[in-house]
Design an enzyme around this catalytic site. Sequence first.
Site, PDB file in Angstrom:
ATOM      1  N   CYS A 277      -1.678  -3.656   4.180  1.00 32.85           N
ATOM      2  CA  CYS A 277      -0.319  -3.556   4.741  1.00 32.85           C
ATOM      3  C   CYS A 277       0.440  -4.886   4.656  1.00 32.85           C
ATOM      4  O   CYS A 277       1.338  -5.044   3.831  1.00 32.85           O
ATOM      5  CB  CYS A 277      -0.356  -3.093   6.191  1.00 32.85           C
ATOM      6  N   ARG A 278       0.077  -5.864   5.512  1.00 34.62           N
ATOM      7  CA  ARG A 278       0.901  -7.079   5.631  1.00 34.62           C
ATOM      8  C   ARG A 278       0.707  -8.071   4.505  1.00 34.62           C
ATOM      9  O   ARG A 278       1.697  -8.573   3.945  1.00 34.62           O
ATOM     10  CB  ARG A 278       0.614  -7.746   6.987  1.00 34.62           C
ATOM     11  N   SER A 279      -0.546  -8.411   4.179  1.00 35.47           N
ATOM     12  CA  SER A 279      -0.716  -9.457   3.152  1.00 35.47           C
ATOM     13  C   SER A 279      -0.301  -9.001   1.752  1.00 35.47           C
ATOM     14  O   SER A 279       0.267  -9.796   1.000  1.00 35.47           O
ATOM     15  CB  SER A 279      -2.113 -10.078   3.172  1.00 35.47           C
TER      16      SER A 279
ATOM     17  N   ASP B 161       0.905  -5.824  13.292  1.00 36.26           N
ATOM     18  CA  ASP B 161       0.177  -4.906  12.418  1.00 36.26           C
ATOM     19  C   ASP B 161       0.884  -3.550  12.424  1.00 36.26           C
ATOM     20  O   ASP B 161       0.942  -2.900  13.471  1.00 36.26           O
ATOM     21  CB  ASP B 161      -1.254  -4.783  12.940  1.00 36.26           C
TER      22      ASP B 161
ATOM     23  N   ASN C 106      -5.912  -6.067   4.194  1.00 35.06           N
ATOM     24  CA  ASN C 106      -5.333  -6.325   2.862  1.00 35.06           C
ATOM     25  C   ASN C 106      -4.712  -5.069   2.246  1.00 35.06           C
ATOM     26  O   ASN C 106      -4.738  -4.882   1.029  1.00 35.06           O
ATOM     27  CB  ASN C 106      -6.364  -6.946   1.896  1.00 35.06           C
TER      28      ASN C 106
ATOM     29  N   CYS D 201      -4.493 -10.907   5.759  1.00 37.60           N
ATOM     30  CA  CYS D 201      -4.380 -10.086   6.975  1.00 37.60           C
ATOM     31  C   CYS D 201      -5.744  -9.469   7.253  1.00 37.60           C
ATOM     32  O   CYS D 201      -6.759  -9.961   6.756  1.00 37.60           O
ATOM     33  CB  CYS D 201      -3.269  -9.046   6.840  1.00 37.60           C
TER      34      CYS D 201
HETATM   35  P1  4NP Z   1      -3.302  -4.962   7.481  1.00 39.25           P
HETATM   36  O1  4NP Z   1      -3.276  -3.631   8.380  1.00 39.25           O
HETATM   37  O2  4NP Z   1      -4.300  -5.897   8.139  1.00 39.25           O
HETATM   38  O3  4NP Z   1      -1.902  -5.473   7.572  1.00 39.25           O
HETATM   39  O4  4NP Z   1      -3.705  -4.544   6.088  1.00 39.25           O
HETATM   40  C1  4NP Z   1      -4.414  -2.873   8.683  1.00 39.25           C
HETATM   41  C2  4NP Z   1      -4.936  -2.039   7.743  1.00 39.25           C
HETATM   42  C3  4NP Z   1      -6.039  -1.252   8.058  1.00 39.25           C
HETATM   43  C4  4NP Z   1      -6.578  -1.310   9.324  1.00 39.25           C
HETATM   44  C5  4NP Z   1      -6.038  -2.171  10.269  1.00 39.25           C
HETATM   45  C6  4NP Z   1      -4.962  -2.945   9.941  1.00 39.25           C
HETATM   46  N1  4NP Z   1      -7.687  -0.483   9.661  1.00 39.25           N
HETATM   47  O5  4NP Z   1      -8.084  -0.464  10.829  1.00 39.25           O
HETATM   48  O6  4NP Z   1      -8.246   0.198   8.753  1.00 39.25           O
END
Ligand code: 4NP
Length: 155
Positions: free
Chosen positions: A13-15, A121, A11, A8
């Site tokens: 939340c989703r992955s 997201d 790294n 993702c």
């Molecule tokens: P992820 O979500 O890609 O599912 O881990 C996010 C985590 C952090 C951020 C964006 C999306 N950020 O902007 O810090």
Amino acid sequence: MTSVLLVCLGNICRSPMAEGILRARLRARGLTEAYTVDSAGTAGWHVGRPADPRTLEVLARHDALCPLTARQVAAEDFERFRWILAMDQSNLTDLQLRCPPALRDRLHLALAPTGGGDVPDPYYGGADGFEHVYRLLDTALDAWLARWEGQPSGV
Ligand code: 4NP
């Protein structure tokens, strides 16, 4: 050995959610030794940090918690992992730009077996967004497992 990298943006939340789910599924089926599983982010903002507490809470509730420390996608990941599953189209495009052309058939959307589209997201939303991500990935990863178990292993 079948090797799977979940990817993702951050790294956190989703992955990592996908990694926890896949590891739990493999554990339940006695397949842990047959797979290499990891997750990574296209961005490096959260490298070395644990997964988002909301991801950890959902994984714990579903008995799928595992150690999760953020890292960024590295050039050697494209050689190391036969299946590289991106959480959304933006992640997939980033991976396609970095991946050697001969290895691009390793890249897929995580939700491809259940109709494609993005895993939304959940970072800026509420807790229900994380449960929704869990459900989407739970169904899709079951479908991926059925596909992997039905064919010869990759690298
Ligand atoms: P992820 O979500 O890609 O599912 O881990 C996010 C985590 C952090 C951020 C964006 C999306 N950020 O902007 O810090």
